[in-house]
Design an enzyme around this catalytic site. Structure first.
Site, PDB file in Angstrom:
ATOM      1  N   SER A  15       0.859  -1.180   0.000  1.00  0.00           N
ATOM      2  CA  SER A  15       0.000   0.000   0.000  1.00  0.00           C
ATOM      3  C   SER A  15       0.899   1.235   0.000  1.00  0.00           C
ATOM      4  O   SER A  15       1.769   1.341  -0.868  1.00  0.00           O
ATOM      5  CB  SER A  15      -0.938  -0.067   1.217  1.00  0.00           C
ATOM      6  OG  SER A  15      -1.885   0.958   1.177  1.00  0.00           O
ATOM      7  N   HIS A  42      -2.511  -0.989  -3.490  1.00  0.00           N
ATOM      8  CA  HIS A  42      -3.657  -0.072  -3.375  1.00  0.00           C
ATOM      9  C   HIS A  42      -3.441   1.130  -4.278  1.00  0.00           C
ATOM     10  O   HIS A  42      -2.438   1.814  -4.169  1.00  0.00           O
ATOM     11  CB  HIS A  42      -3.819   0.418  -1.928  1.00  0.00           C
ATOM     12  CG  HIS A  42      -4.246  -0.671  -0.995  1.00  0.00           C
ATOM     13  ND1 HIS A  42      -4.046  -0.614   0.348  1.00  0.00           N
ATOM     14  CD2 HIS A  42      -4.888  -1.847  -1.227  1.00  0.00           C
ATOM     15  CE1 HIS A  42      -4.542  -1.705   0.920  1.00  0.00           C
ATOM     16  NE2 HIS A  42      -5.038  -2.478  -0.017  1.00  0.00           N
ATOM     17  N   ASP A 135      -4.802  -4.051   5.815  1.00  0.00           N
ATOM     18  CA  ASP A 135      -5.244  -4.971   4.769  1.00  0.00           C
ATOM     19  C   ASP A 135      -4.160  -6.035   4.587  1.00  0.00           C
ATOM     20  O   ASP A 135      -2.968  -5.749   4.690  1.00  0.00           O
ATOM     21  CB  ASP A 135      -5.458  -4.191   3.451  1.00  0.00           C
ATOM     22  CG  ASP A 135      -6.212  -5.030   2.412  1.00  0.00           C
ATOM     23  OD1 ASP A 135      -6.844  -6.028   2.789  1.00  0.00           O
ATOM     24  OD2 ASP A 135      -6.145  -4.664   1.221  1.00  0.00           O
TER      25      ASP A 135
END
Ligand SMILES: C[S@@+](CC[C@H](N)C(=O)[O-])C[C@H]1O[C@@H](n2cnc3c(N)ncnc32)[C@H](O)[C@@H]1O
Lengths: 189, 281
Positions: A15, A42, A135
């Site tokens: 991310s 992401h 996540d």
């Protein structure tokens, strides 16, 4: 089965800070690295997936956006498209869905890891890199539960450490390494 | 890996197959050729929320509890959508499809899997701006009756308007987006004038057949949920429905490569998955 032939796929989640981390990782994997790499980074919904161009310019693995019903091939890295979750079917091909964000993210790392874990079981390696949320930690746990290997970027070396820290807390990971060390390790497989 | 894990996964596959079969036999909704990974994710999700012990318990519940079936139907039909989703697609429609449509005295469009209607109203607005809406008839269908009712109403949460406006502008919108709806403090309602040429109806792509000849089919982000065989069949349905020279629009991650009908089409805008049906097929 010899250890060298054991793993059939590697899933990678990143991310915040992921672009640089992925560049380092891919650069350090040999050109002939033979396990397919599947990446969720992401990204915002309307990004043109510039990540693919940048990683391809490294002239290491061939990098492309994952396509529907495609089967991951050795020598390739696949990137999840923006605004879709990427799932692995039981026949080890890609599928997409546009359902709700998971952990505020679409694509979500958990969704990829959980479905990949079921499709590849003990032939999968899951890797969590830099990021600012959590996540991927549920997904990594699942990879472990189904017999796969879990690797996390050493939080001390990560641009943003919360995602790797969350992953380390979620399960007993096999290796905590810097990006260069992760690549070096994968190259021995 | 522990044997018990393998066992559990194997059992889940069997149980899900039986659940899907039960829904089909009892209610006629056919999910048998949907992507398994997708179905499984949604079923397990519902299992966890329901507090039931296992998927086999869900099978019994499906048979006796209509509310539960409706719930499951919502789970399995992913209704996530937005107005002017993928602005570049609408831009391509404006620039490259509208000239094709302009050649027809009267235009019929089928939006298949239209969900709550955002995509349909987006197209209606675009066609109005291009001066085509008054000679257009739109059929907007989805297999989910609850969602079709919402689509017909055309009322959306006000907090989504910012995102929709942004999409509209990126899609080459020619006006102020707020001209197209009336707003109160919690919702925005699409103006009735955009509804008059739209017929909303339930239609199941798996089990229902062609119902009209149309000049354009828009079916976005529906085929991703189908396996190859079902994709093939549904593309055939679209091919049958389209006139020669008609336009087929798929979602940005969908393609026709697995369909035996792909030779009926040629690409019009490759990146946006817009195709033209050949005249002689
Ligand atoms: C993700 S939405 C796509 C909505 C819109 N087309 C878009 O791209 O934003 C998928 C829709 O397909 C519908 N759908 C799924 N299976 C279907 C079927 N067999 N027949 C008709 N519609 C179906 C679902 O109910 C859902 O509304």
């Amino acid at each position: 089965m010899t250890p060298a032939k054991k793993y059939k796929a590697i899933v990678v989640g990143s991310s915040a800070g992921g672009l640089n981390a992925l560049k380092t990782l891919i650069k350090n994997l040999g050109k002939n690295f033979s396990i397919p790499v599947i990446i969720v980074q992401h990204i915002s919904a309307d990004s043109e997936n510039y990540l693919i161009h940048i990683l391809n310019d490294l002239k290491c693995l061939k990098v492309k956006e994952a396509d529907e019903k495609e089967q991951p091939q050795p020598g390739y890295a696949y990137v999840a498209p923006p605004n879709y979750h990427l799932l692995i079917e039981s026949d080890q091909t890609f599928t997409f869905t546009v359902d709700e964000r998971v952990n505020y993210a679409r694509p979500s790392i958990d969704v990829l890891f959980e479905t990949a874990a079921e499709a590849y079981r003990d032939q999968l390696i899951g890797i969590i890199l830099t990021g600012a949320n959590n996540d991927g930690s549920q997904g990594l746990k699942k990879v472990k539960e189904l017999g796969g290997m879990a690797i996390v970027q050493d939080p001390e070396t990560a641009e943003v450490d919360s995602m790797p820290r969350a992953a380390i807390q979620s399960c007993t990971v096999d290796h905590i390494l810097s990006l260069e060390e992760i690549a070096a390790f994968l190259n021995t497989l | 890996m522990k044997k018990s894990q393998d066992d559990l996964l194997e059992n889940q596959v069997i149980e899900i197959r039986l659940l899907i079969q039960a829904i089909y036999e009892k209610y006629g909704y056919d999910f048998r050729n949907y992507s398994q990974a997708h179905i499984k994710r949604r079923v397990i999700n519902r299992l966890n929320l329901s507090g039931m012990a296992n998927i086999s318990d869900m099978i019994h519940e499906v048979l006796i509890n209509h509310k539960f079936v409706d719930q499951l139907l919502m789970d399995l039909s992913i209704n996530v959508t937005e107005m002017f989703r993928d602005p570049s697609f609408y831009k391509a429609v404006r620039e490259q499809v509208v000239p094709v449509l302009k050649t027809y005295p009267f235009i019929k469009i089928w939006h298949a899997g239209c969900s709550s209607g955002e995509e349909v109203y987006s197209m209606a607005i675009l066609l109005r701006e291009e001066g085509l809406y008054n000679r257009t008839q739109i059929y907007a269908t989805d297999f989910n009756p609850v969602i079709i009712k919402q689509a017909r109403e055309g009322i959306y949460p006000i907090n989504r308007m910012k995102e929709f406006t942004l999409n509209y502008q990126k899609a080459g919108g020619k006006s102020a987006f707020s001209d197209y709806y009336t707003a109160n403090y919690e919702s925005a309602k699409i103006l009735d004038t955009f509804k008059k040429n739209i017929v909303f109806a339930t239609h199941n792509l798996v089990t229902d057949s062609v119902f009209a000849e149309v000049h354009m089919v828009v079916c976005r982000n529906v085929l991703i949920y189908f396996d190859r065989n079902l994709q093939d069949k549904v593309v055939g349905l679209f091919s049958d429905s389209l006139t020669g020279g008609g336009v087929l629009c798929l979602g940005s991650k969908e393609s026709m490569q697995f369909s035996g009908f792909n030779h009926n089409f040629e690409s019009l805008v490759k990146n946006e998955r817009i195709y033209i049906k050949k005249y002689h097929v």
